[in-house]
Design a protein around this motif. Structure first.
Motif, short mmCIF file in Angstrom:
data_model
loop_
_atom_site.label_atom_id
_atom_site.label_comp_id
_atom_site.label_asym_id
_atom_site.label_seq_id
_atom_site.Cartn_x
_atom_site.Cartn_y
_atom_site.Cartn_z
N HIS A 121 0.83 -1.22 0.00
CA HIS A 121 0.00 0.00 0.00
C HIS A 121 0.85 1.26 0.00
O HIS A 121 0.62 2.19 0.76
N GLN A 122 1.87 1.26 -0.86
CA GLN A 122 2.74 2.44 -0.96
C GLN A 122 2.77 3.00 -2.38
O GLN A 122 3.67 3.75 -2.74
N SER A 123 1.78 2.66 -3.20
CA SER A 123 1.82 3.03 -4.62
C SER A 123 1.54 4.51 -4.86
O SER A 123 2.00 5.09 -5.83
N GLY A 124 0.75 5.12 -3.99
CA GLY A 124 0.33 6.51 -4.21
C GLY A 124 -0.89 6.64 -5.11
O GLY A 124 -1.40 7.73 -5.32
N ILE A 125 -1.38 5.50 -5.65
CA ILE A 125 -2.59 5.55 -6.48
C ILE A 125 -3.77 5.88 -5.58
O ILE A 125 -3.93 5.27 -4.52
N PHE A 274 5.29 -11.30 6.29
CA PHE A 274 5.01 -11.04 7.71
C PHE A 274 5.99 -10.04 8.33
O PHE A 274 6.09 -9.96 9.55
N THR A 275 6.72 -9.30 7.50
CA THR A 275 7.64 -8.29 8.02
C THR A 275 7.07 -6.92 7.70
O THR A 275 6.85 -6.59 6.53
N PRO A 276 6.78 -6.10 8.74
CA PRO A 276 6.22 -4.78 8.45
C PRO A 276 7.22 -3.92 7.68
O PRO A 276 8.43 -3.99 7.93
N ASN A 277 6.72 -3.13 6.74
CA ASN A 277 7.59 -2.24 5.95
C ASN A 277 7.75 -0.92 6.70
O ASN A 277 7.13 0.08 6.36
N ARG A 278 8.61 -0.98 7.71
CA ARG A 278 8.71 0.14 8.66
C ARG A 278 9.46 1.35 8.11
O ARG A 278 9.59 2.36 8.78
N ARG A 289 1.03 6.73 12.30
CA ARG A 289 2.24 6.29 13.02
C ARG A 289 3.48 6.61 12.20
O ARG A 289 3.43 6.72 10.98
N ALA A 290 4.62 6.68 12.88
CA ALA A 290 5.88 7.03 12.21
C ALA A 290 6.37 5.89 11.32
O ALA A 290 7.17 6.10 10.41
N GLN A 291 5.92 4.67 11.61
CA GLN A 291 6.34 3.51 10.82
C GLN A 291 5.12 2.68 10.44
O GLN A 291 4.26 2.40 11.27
N SER A 292 5.07 2.27 9.18
CA SER A 292 3.98 1.39 8.72
C SER A 292 4.06 0.04 9.43
O SER A 292 5.15 -0.46 9.71
#
Length: 444
Positions: A121-125, A274-278, A289-292
């Motif tokens: 969910h980082q596409s900006g679309i 399963f690793t958050p894209n922080r 939040r400061a980190q996804s």
């Protein structure tokens, strides 16, 4: 040393977890805010699996543990599983762009947005679900996949790809289409052959409107005065790969177990899911939040018990679609699992059902992890419901006097118009108009 007493309303989980789980679900169902199915597993064993409320209100047919519910966005994790399988097979790379696979997509943005951006969910679309005509028009119409992507998933970017987390269904519709292009099979066939069949998930599938499904729950909205049938939406066009799957609580448990193994995907690729894209922050709407906390198709975070401060790692996802709500929690350090599927949604502007599903999920987690829990109280009628009963029993002027003295005014200083509209709908036109007059008096 003396034990600190628990705050009011909290109880110890006690040795009989099953009794506590049952009581929680029944109390929640009794509020009228939950109807569906619940499964809780502990150490790999199902300890509780039961249906509550009605799968069909018109025929008074109850929900059971094998009732089929729409998963809404809980579907996204199945989409990311297929993508990661294709990465494992060398057919896709995480840094492939949209333009590498969908040649018709606009180049100015398609060449900058990667598979990784879409899954995280980082596409900006911009997300089509927030457009003003989505509910009333777009969601009801059938589109071809490419046509839908061109019209509703190709807007000017809201932010630079890879800079911020902003939840986006459009990204997952694009992922579904990329899967189809790469495999030369429909998304539906991919999900069936790669996940549901190998795991024996016989009661799960891709929900096309025309399918006749045994034991499918009907979806309802809980309005302020009555339940209504959920509004129609074309499942293939707009939820599509972002939310068109259905399943049962028992099938989702089979899926949870498979995610601890290499059966569908090797560990290194599972860990990426399963690793958050922080490395990016969240937009305000997501919590700011400061980190996804989002991996690929899953949220990953640690929840802290409000009283004991006991910490539990949670890998989860929720879902909301017309007439359905879902919340799934994998407690990987405790080897426990909690899934709540619900065939009720909220009327537009309300969040009561969603909050009930979230609260129920949280309390079930507390019980299965041996923490103190709270049972919801009896449902109180809303102000509108009280006024409605008052109009019927004591007349409109009594209701208006009560509202002027003791009522909670709306944010703009007037009443809520829902009551006036309902009275007119019932044929009590004069009473409805009287409340509209009051609205003008209170907030000219």
């Amino acid at each position: 040393e003396k034990e600190t007493p628990l705050p009011k309303g909290y109880r110890e989980a006690g040795p009989d977890k099953v009794a506590a789980l049952k009581e929680l679900c029944e109390a929640t169902a009794n509020t009228g805010l939950f109807s569906g199915a619940v499964l809780v597993a502990d150490k790999g064993e199902v300890i509780f699996s039961e249906g509550f409320g009605l799968a069909n209100r018109e025929w008074k047919i109850p929900n059971t543990a094998d009732t089929k519910f729409r998963l809404a966005s809980v579907s996204k994790q199945f989409c990311t599983m297929v993508i990661m399988q294709l990465v494992q097979e060398g057919k896709l790379k995480l840094d492939d762009t949209i333009s590498d696979h969908l040649t018709y997509y606009r180049k100015d943005t398609g060449e900058r947005i990667t598979i990784h951006h879409l899954m995280a969910h980082q596409s900006g679309i911009p997300d089509f679900t927030s457009s003003f005509d989505y509910r009333g028009t777009v969601s009801r119409l059938p589109f071809g996949q490419d046509e839908f992507i061109k019209q509703h998933c190709s807007g000017d970017l809201a932010h630079e790809p890879g800079t911020i987390y902003s939840y986006c269904n459009a990204g997952y519709i694009i992922l579904g289409r990329i899967i189809e292009k790469v495999t030369r099979r429909s998304f539906e066939q991919n999900i069936a052959k790669r996940i549901f069949e190998p795991l024996g998930m016989k009661n799960s599938g891709y929900d096309r409107n025309e399918y006749v499904l045994e034991k499918r729950a009907s979806g309802y909205d809980r309005g302020p005065f009555a339940y209504t049938n959920a509004t129609y939406m074309d499942m293939d066009s707009s939820p599509g790969a972002a939310g068109a799957l259905y399943s049962t609580v028992e099938d989702i448990f089979l899926w949870d177990r498979a995610l601890y193994t290499d059966k569908l995907l090797k560990q290194e690729f599972r860990e990426l899911m399963f690793t958050p894209n922080r490395d990016v922050p969240e937009v305000k709407a997501a919590g700011g939040r400061a980190q996804s906390r989002y991996g690929y198709g899953w949220q990953i975070y640690t929840r802290t018990h409000p009283v004991t401060k006991h910490r539990t790692k949670v890998i989860n996802h929720g879902g909301a679609i017309n007439g359905f709500r879902a919340m799934e929690n994998r407690l990987v350090d405790d080897d426990a699992f909690v899934i709540v599927l619900c065939n009720q949604g909220d009327a537009f502007g309300s969040g009561d059902v969603w909050n009930a599903v979230m609260t129920l999920s949280a309390e079930l987690i507390h019980v299965v992890t041996d923490q103190p829990f709270r049972v919801p109280g009896k449902a109180r009628p809303t102000q509108d419901q009280r006024l409605y009963a008052m109009v019927k029993d004591q007349g409109v002027e009594t209701a208006i006097e009560w509202f002027k003295e003791k009522g909670r005014k709306a944010a703009w200083g007037g009443t809520t118009m829902t009551l006036a509209q309902q009275l007119i709908k019932d044929g009590n036109v004069d009473d409805g108009l009287r409340f509209m007059e009051l609205e003008i008096e209170l907030s000219p």
